[in-house]
Structures are given as structure tokens and as C-alpha cells.
Scaffold this active site. Structure first.
Site, PDB file in Angstrom:
ATOM      1  N   CYS A 438       0.829  -1.214   0.000  1.00  0.00           N
ATOM      2  CA  CYS A 438       0.000   0.000   0.000  1.00  0.00           C
ATOM      3  C   CYS A 438       0.856   1.254   0.000  1.00  0.00           C
ATOM      4  CB  CYS A 438      -0.901   0.013   1.233  1.00  0.00           C
ATOM      5  SG  CYS A 438      -2.276  -1.120   1.174  1.00  0.00           S
ATOM      6  N   GLU A 440       4.163   1.326   2.032  1.00  0.00           N
ATOM      7  CA  GLU A 440       5.261   1.004   2.926  1.00  0.00           C
ATOM      8  C   GLU A 440       6.617   1.272   2.270  1.00  0.00           C
ATOM      9  OE1 GLU A 440       2.307  -0.718   2.279  1.00  0.00           O
ATOM     10  OE2 GLU A 440       2.606  -2.655   3.241  1.00  0.00           O
TER      11      GLU A 440
END
Length: 849
Positions: A438, A440
Site C-alpha cells: 500500500c 510502505e
């Protein structure tokens, strides 16, 4: 008179080939296939006496040598995981029983349905007979305490990603393979075998590791050669001379790469895709991300003097299509958390080089063109921005944003680089970070981040804190003082800190159990050889072979918690207009609302059932049906009764009071700093722990779409949110509560401590299309991003779409099949999302400048 230079440039038209390939994806009906499961099971049965790393090598060897080969019409870049487009294989070595339970329902479930033909189900059923007690999930579960399992069962956290699936959330060294090929990896493994000291006790394990690399990579070379054979076979019977020539060149490419280093841009594209494809085949890992695509691909574009820019663009477009061909099935509950067939292959461009210079290049802009050409959910396209980012790059990104696809997500080098350094990452490696999954960040091809390690429900911990450690009637957490005994916010924080420490401890236990299970049962040799410094250490990624090792659980419900604490401060402790006993009674009664009324009530609206009941009551008690007065009478009835019986008027008035409090997202320090403190309590508790690979836990704050699913586990809160309603997504304000414009909202979000949440934060904004129109809209967008980043925000992403378009898509999904929206850390076709996730996106505040 000089003509004013236009900022907006628009995009070229995709080729007919790209349109046809895109339509294959749009028209595909995702299937579950059985070949990988059957082959893996056969390999495991045949290798029961071998160490885990060698068993995994033999599994990869069998799959690479025997998985069906498919070249789809029009493809220029080949390599498929499944026979059917956009379909999925099953990896029973991680978990399997949930698949069997859904044989009859997966095709009709609410989120991410997949077809499972009867013959496929029969083949999987037969393969699954081998697996009880043998999976990584089984082993992880056996390590967990009952209390940890109880915490998961009660909705405090879940460790679903690696609990049920293969390891992902990684970016490997694509550039290394582009340079030396798989043959170079094998040569390195042979050299390191020869150099081993047989007197060293680690010799035994290292010898097995290097032998596993040699087995796996020889099979991987054969996998590519099988595609060369297939392309030659198709070329022999192809009547179209243009396609015949393409197939012959595809065969030549697959014969050369990835066995050897790439010599042309086409070979580089084919190499990159084979790596991506084979990583998915080895473990079906979640969020295997291509990383800094522009950095490792641009040198091959610049060196290839024979290729036209138009054909190079078509090749990049073809990679974009292939990234959408990868799919994944999850259990029914997890599918709701990851709604939209999300695979999270994050591809990042821009930013700076490892020595601190601007990294923007030709391929950076070609990737933006590919987004405009393909207009599909994958890849999760991201850009990096820093003070040296050219305005042209940011304006071009703004043009992509206003296409309404929810990409690119935008990341701030000025926060992420020092955040990574704070975790021990070297400056050059931190500057070379990529985004996986997502949101990170990680030092690419040097990190096993174990990102997305768990969903942690901060709002659930708040609920449990309000009830003295109880979840419902169960004493789930430690006994602490209940809300009716609190005389100040300090009393709350003391109890909240105690509960947080308890539940984070059990979260860490769960994550470490899963981590141990993968190291013991499913080390991944193909992946490990492309992550530094597994080849140097002689250990797989799962055994701690990476240079940097982390575990990153992510929280959600931060805004809900902050707003709830502020509401208690304002109304109970400061103004004393509400006492704790009445607040607790209102929460226990869910503000007098029926469970099904929660979502409507959260938006301040009566449900359809409430309105019907009120109308009926007015008509029964009145002889008049004067339409000019009926509406007023109905709303008086709703206000008096709360829509559902005696005693609810008081609770409804309490809810309206709580709902009227200033909320996070409006640049109000008193509110925003409470949210910051609540988030810090979680983050600081997480970072106290280490994992089995010798690395540190680091917190993130992002939800995927779990804010909707796990909102169902949370009772009524002091911010006026009824039970079971969705929670705020990521670090975003609650839906509809950021009412002072996009800059005020961004300023609030920036006040959170993004540096400590080094596993990533996620901020969604939704704009009306008119807000980004023309050159003025592009300038406003660029200014908003730079201002938010100057205030030290980490990440922001945008939906540019109006509410009516989304409502129309709900009513007529067939006419809106190609409508793509940003859900959380990923985009998805809007019409394939579960309705409750669609409703959550619709409810987000529409901003304008």
C-alpha cells in the site's frame, strides 16, 4: 505578443494492441486454477526427507518445469501464472482449508468472487488431503497462546496476510538480473559453495542454501525457454506476417533472457516481467512490488539506439497490462478487507538517487503515459517528491491524478528518508527507497520488511478501555478503571496505555509465530537470491538473510479515537455539559439506534425504516395529510423518539452533541494533537519489540479497506459514531468531518508524527473534477502537495470524481466497468467493490479549492 505557455499537455492515444489487451482484462471472469497446487503437492510428497530449503527448491523446480505455458493474443511481453486471464492459482503449503469451505460460495460472495469449475474443485480437494497439519498456518497457530487467538477473535487485530499466504511486500534487485541474468546468480552460488569453510558449523545450512539456489535458478531458466519453445510453435502456424515476426522475436528474447543479461529495451522488459511472474509463482506473495522501475529500466532505453520511442512506450504499456493479469484469492473475510482484487504491486518513479540528485528520467514520464493509456487498477503507481523535484514532473503527475484513477500516490522524501535512517538504514540506502504494498517504504532489495504484518484496531482498544478491559461481556484485556470513574483525561490515558501495551504484546506474539512458521516450513530460494545480502550470508530472507529486517503492523481508527477523546475532554471534563454515566449509558444503548441504522446515523441521517415508522406514526395520530406540514411532523417525531421507541430521545440528543464537536481534519490544534498522542501511544508501544530475524517492529497507520470491515467489530464511540459503522481510513479525517477545505485537512494530518510511523501512513483526499481543471487546477494541486510535504506529511493520494458518477455506477455497473477509484493503498474497479466499500468511498468529503 508572446503566447502564454500551457502547463497541461495531455496524453497520446494508446495503440490498438493495448486497447485489445486491456479489454481481455476487463472482460475476464477470474477463475481459481489447480495446476500449481497439484504440482506443489506432488513435489512435497516426493521430498519428505529433505531440509525445508531444498524442498522449496524442488517445489519451484517442478512448477517451473511443468506449469502450463500460455501466450495470449497480441502479447509482446509474455509469461503467465494462469491459463485464464486475471485468474489465480492456490498455494496449499501456506493454507488451504478456507478454499475448500468456499468451493460452493466463492463465485457468489460479496467481495472478489472467483469461479471454481467442478473439475478444478475436485483436483484441489484431492491435493488438499495431503496438507492437514503441514501448512505454515498450522504451525503458526500451534505456537500462539489462547489469549492471542482470543484477541484476534474479538476484532482487536488480525495477522491475515502471512498467516494464510506466502511472504511478499518486498522489492527484489531487478537491476542485478538485468545486468548478469539468472546464469550470473548460479555462478555466484557455485563460487560461494567452493569458498565455504567445512570446519564452520554454518557450512551445513549454507551448503543447502546455495544448492537450493542452483536448483531453483536452473529451473527458472528452463521456464523462460519453455516460452521460447511456445513462441516458436505459434510462429510456425501464424499466417499474419507481422505477428509471425513478433512471435519469432519473442522466442529469441526468451531464449536469451533472463538466463543472460539484457541487451535491448525489449529484453529488459521481458526480463523484468519474468522476475515478477516467477516471484508470484514461487509463493503467491502479497504485494511483490516492482519498485523503482524508472531507475533500473532507463539505462536500457538510453542504450537501445534501434528502438523507436513509440514502440518503447507500447512495451511499457504491455507491462502495465501484465501487472493486471496477476490476481489473488483470499478467504471471504479477508477479501472484504482487500476488496477489489487487490494485489498491491507498487511501482514507483521519481525522487532522488542514492547520492542525493534528482532521479527523474524519460521512463518516469513514460510510466505516467502508460497509466493514461491502460487505465486499469494495477500497478499501484507511486511518485516520490522532494525539494529538487522538477515542477514539470509534479504538473504531469497532477494531469494523471485528474484522470480519476486514484494514481499516482505521492510520497515525501523529506520525511521518509530520515524516518528510515532513524530505523538504522544507511543514508544511501534510504535515499534509494521504494514503496511496496500500500504505502510502505523500504530500502529496495535489501529489506525483509514483513510489512502489512497485521491490522490493529485502535478504535477497538478505545472501546475496550472505555469498558475497563472488557469486550462485550468478556474480560479480554487487563482490568483497568472504567470510564465512569475517570475524573480527568489523565485517567483515560493511563487506562488506554495499559490496554494498548497488553494488546500490542499479543499482536507481536501472533506476528512472531507466523514469522517462525515461514522460516521453518517455507523459505524462498528464488526470492532470496535477489535480496541483499542473502547470497553473502548463505541464509534465506525468511531466516534473516536480508540486510534490514523489520515487522510492520498497521493501525487504523486513529481519527475516531482522537475525536472520541476530544469529545470527552470538551463535554465531560471541560464544559461539564455531559456526565460519564450518561455517556456510558448512551454508548451501551448505541445511542438508541437499531444495529442496521448505524451507517445512516453516522451520517446524521435517519434510516429508511425509521422514516417509514415516523410517517406511519404521524398519519395514524393525525387526520391531516397536508404535505406542507407532514415533513416537519415526521422530523419532530424522529427527533423525539430517536426513530425506535421510548427513551431514545435522550440518547439521540447526546449523539448529536458529540457529533457537533470540532473534529480532526480542520486544522484545530486542540483536536489534532490529541489524535497525534493516541497514534504515538500505539507507535511507541510497537517499536519496543524485535522479531525472529533480528529486526525491529515499526508501526504504520493505514487500513487497506479494513476500516469498513473491522468497523463492524467496534461498538458506539464518544465521537458520536454508532456501532458497526466504518472507521476513518488511514490517517484521514472521518468521512465528511473535514469541512474547512483541503489545506486545513492536510495541515491536520501533517500534525501526526509521520516520522515514527515509519512503516507508512496513508492519507486519502477526494476532489471534485472541477477543482483540478485547467492550468490553475494543476498549480493548485502542486501547491497543495508541496505545502503538505513542507508540513512533514508522508503520503497523500487522491480520488478525483464526483459523488453522482459513483452513485450512477452503483445503479448501472455494466456501463461503468472501466471506472477505477482509489480505495486505500491501491486502486480498483469501482463496480467490483462490495457495496459497503463503495458507500465508504462515496461518503468521503469532496474537496475543492
Amino acid at each position: 505578443m508572446l503566447q502564454k505557455m500551457m502547463i497541461e499537455k495531455g496524453f497520446t492515444t494508446p495503440t490498438d494492441r493495448v486497447i485489445r489487451l486491456k479489454n481481455q482484462i476487463l472482460n475476464a471472469r477470474p477463475h481459481v486454477e489447480s495446476e500449481r497446487a497439484v504440482l506443489a503437492t506432488e513435489a512435497y510428497k516426493a521430498t519428505e526427507g529433505l531440509p525445508a530449503i531444498l524442498r522449496r527448491a524442488k517445489v519451484a523446480e517442478k512448477i517451473f518445469n511443468e506449469l502450463p505455458i500460455t501466450i495470449r493474443d497480441d502479447e509482446l511481453v509474455v509469461g503467465s501464472i494462469t491459463k485464464n486471464p486475471r485468474s489465480t492459482e492456490i498455494c496449499p503449503e501456506f493454507s488451504f482449508d478456507w478454499v475448500e469451505k468456499e468451493f460452493d460460495t466463492m463465485a457468489t460472495r460479496m467481495a472478489d468472487p472467483f469461479e471454481i469449475p467442478k473439475e478444478t474443485a475436485a483436483e484441489l480437494h484431492e491435493a488438499f488431503k495431503y496438507w492437514p497439519g503441514k501448512t505454515t498456518s498450522d504451525l503458526a497457530t500451534s505456537y500462539m497462546s489462547k489469549k492471542t487467538k482470543d484477541c484476534m477473535a474479538n476484532g482487536v487485530f488480525t495477522v491475515g496476510n502471512y498467516f494464510f499466504g506466502g511472504v511478499g511486500h518486498v522489492c527484489v534487485d531487478y537491476g542485478k538480473i538485468l545486468a548478469i541474468g539468472f546464469r550470473g546468480v548460479i555462478a555466484d552460488a557455485v563460487k560461494k559453495l567452493d569458498e565455504l569453510d567445512q570446519m564452520d558449523p554454518s557450512y551445513i545450512k549454507k551448503q543447502q542454501f546455495y544448492n537450493a539456489i542452483i536448483i531453483t535458478y536452473n529451473a527458472a531458466i528452463n521456464f523462460a525457454h519453455r516460452y521460447a519453445d511456445k513462441a516458436e510453435e505459434l510462429a510456425r502456424t501464424e499466417s499474419n506476417p507481422t505477428r509471425k515476426q513478433e512471435l519469432q522475436q519473442i522466442a529469441q528474447n526468451c531464449r536469451r533472457v533472463p538466463e543472460n543479461g539484457a541487451s535491448t529495451f525489449w529484453e529488459a522488459c521481458q526480463t523484468m516481467w519474468f522476475i515478477q511472474c516467477m516471484l508470484q509463482i514461487e509463493s503467491s506473495g502479497h504485494s511483490i512490488s516492482p519498485g523503482r522501475f524508472d531507475q533500473y529500466m532507463d539505462p536500457y532505453l538510453q542504450a537501445d539506439t534501434s528502438i523507436s520511442r513509440e514502440f518503447a512506450q507500447e512495451l511499457v504499456d504491455c507491462i502495465w497490462i501484465k501487472l493486471n493479469d496477476v490476481n489473488k484469492t483470499r478467504d471471504e473475510v479477508s477479501a472484504q478487507a482487500f476488496a477489489g482484487y487487490a494485489v498491491f504491486q507498487n511501482l514507483c518513479v521519481g525522487g532522488q538517487t542514492s547520492d542525493g540528485l534528482d532521479a527523474t528520467n524519460d521512463v518516469s514520464y513514460m510510466c505516467m503515459e502508460a497509466v493514461a493509456h491502460v487505465r486499469l487498477p494495477a500497478p499501484s503507481f507511486s511518485i516520490r517528491v522532494w525539494q529538487g523535484t522538477p515542477d514539470e514532473f509534479l504538473y504531469r503527475a497532477a494531469e494523471v491524478v485528474r484522470l480519476g484513477l486514484g494514481v499516482p500516490a505521492v510520497y515525501n522524501d523529506e520525511v521518509i528518508i530520515p524516518a528510515l535512517q532513524n530505523r538504522g538504514v544507511a543514508l544511501a540506502d534510504a535515499r534509494d527507497y521504494g514503496i511496496v504494498g500500500c504505502v510502505e517504504p523500504q530500502a529496495i532489495h535489501k529489506t525483509e520488511g514483513w510489512h502489512d504484518a497485521a491490522f490493529f484496531n485502535v478504535a477497538k482498544v478505545l472501546e475496550i478501555t472505555l469498558n475497563g478491559g472488557k469486550a462485550g461481556d468478556t474480560q479480554l484485556g487487563p482490568v483497568t478503571s472504567g470510564m465512569t470513574s475517570w475524573t480527568s483525561l489523565d485517567d483515560f490515558y493511563d487506562a488506554f496505555q495499559t490496554q494498548m501495551a497488553f494488546f500490542v504484546k499479543h499482536l507481536v506474539e501472533a506476528d512472531n509465530c507466523v514469522d517462525y512458521a515461514h522460516a521453518e516450513r517455507a523459505p524462498l530460494p528464488f526470492l532470496s537470491a535477489m535480496v541483499d545480502d542473502c547470497m553473502g550470508s548463505g541464509k534465506s530472507v525468511q531466516e534473516g538473510g536480508a540486510i534490514y529486517n523489520f515487522t510492520g503492523p498497521q493501525a487504523f481508527g486513529v481519527a475516531d479515537t482522537g475525536d472520541s477523546v476530544y469529545a470527552m475532554k470538551k463535554f465531560v471534563f471541560d464544559e461539564k455539559s455531559l456526565n460519564m454515566a450518561d455517556l456510558k449509558a448512551a454508548l451501551d444503548a448505541n445511542f438508541g439506534l437499531a444495529a442496521g441504522a448505524s451507517t445512516a446515523a453516522a451520517n446524521g441521517e435517519p434510516t429508511e425504516e425509521q422514516v417509514y415508522a415516523a410517517v406511519r406514526k404521524v398519519l395514524v395520530n393525525s387526520s391531516s395529510t397536508d404535505m406542507s406540514t407532514l415533513k416537519d411532523e415526521v422530523y419532530r417525531t424522529l427527533s423525539a423518539n430517536g426513530g425506535n421507541g421510548a427513551g431514545e430521545g435522550k440518547y439521540e440528543s447526546i449523539r448529536r452533541m458529540l457529533d457537533s464537536a470540532p473534529a480532526f481534519g480542520n486544522d484545530i490544534d486542540d483536536v489534532d494533537l490529541i489524535a497525534r498522542k493516541c497514534a504515538q501511544i500505539y507507535c511507541k508501544e510497537v517499536e519496543k519489540y524485535t522479531n525472529p530475524r533480528g529486526g525491529q517492529f515499526q508501526a504504520g497507520i493505514y487500513p487497506v479497506s479494513a476500516n469498513v470491515l473491522f468497523g463492524k467489530d467496534v461498538s458506539a464511540l464518544p465521537d458520536g459514531r454508532p456501532a458497526k459503522a466504518p472507521l476513518a481510513d488511514g490517517v484521514s479525517p472521518r468521512q465528511g468531518k473535514d469541512v474547512k477545505g483541503p489545506t486545513a485537512a492536510a495541515n491536520s494530518v501533517a500534525k501526526l508524527d509521520h516520522f515514527i510511523a515509519s512503516n507508512g501512513t496513508l492519507y486519502n483526499q477526494k476532489f471534485l473534477p472541477s477543482a483540478l481543471a485547467g492550468d490553475g487546477g494543476l498549480k493548485n494541486f502542486a501547491s497543495l502537495v508541496r505545502s503538505y510535504f513542507d508540513h512533514k506529511g508522508m503520503h497523500v493520494q487522491f480520488n478525483v470524481i464526483d459523488r453522482q458518477t459513483l452513485l450512477d455506477a452503483q445503479k448501472d455497473p455494466e456501463a461503468h466497468r472501466d471506472l477505477v477509484v482509489r480505495v486505500a493503498g491501491y486502486s480498483a474497479q469501482f463496480v467490483v467493490l462490495a457495496k459497503e466499500v463503495q458507500d465508504d468511498i462515496i461518503s468521503r468529503t469532496e474537496q475543492t479549492f
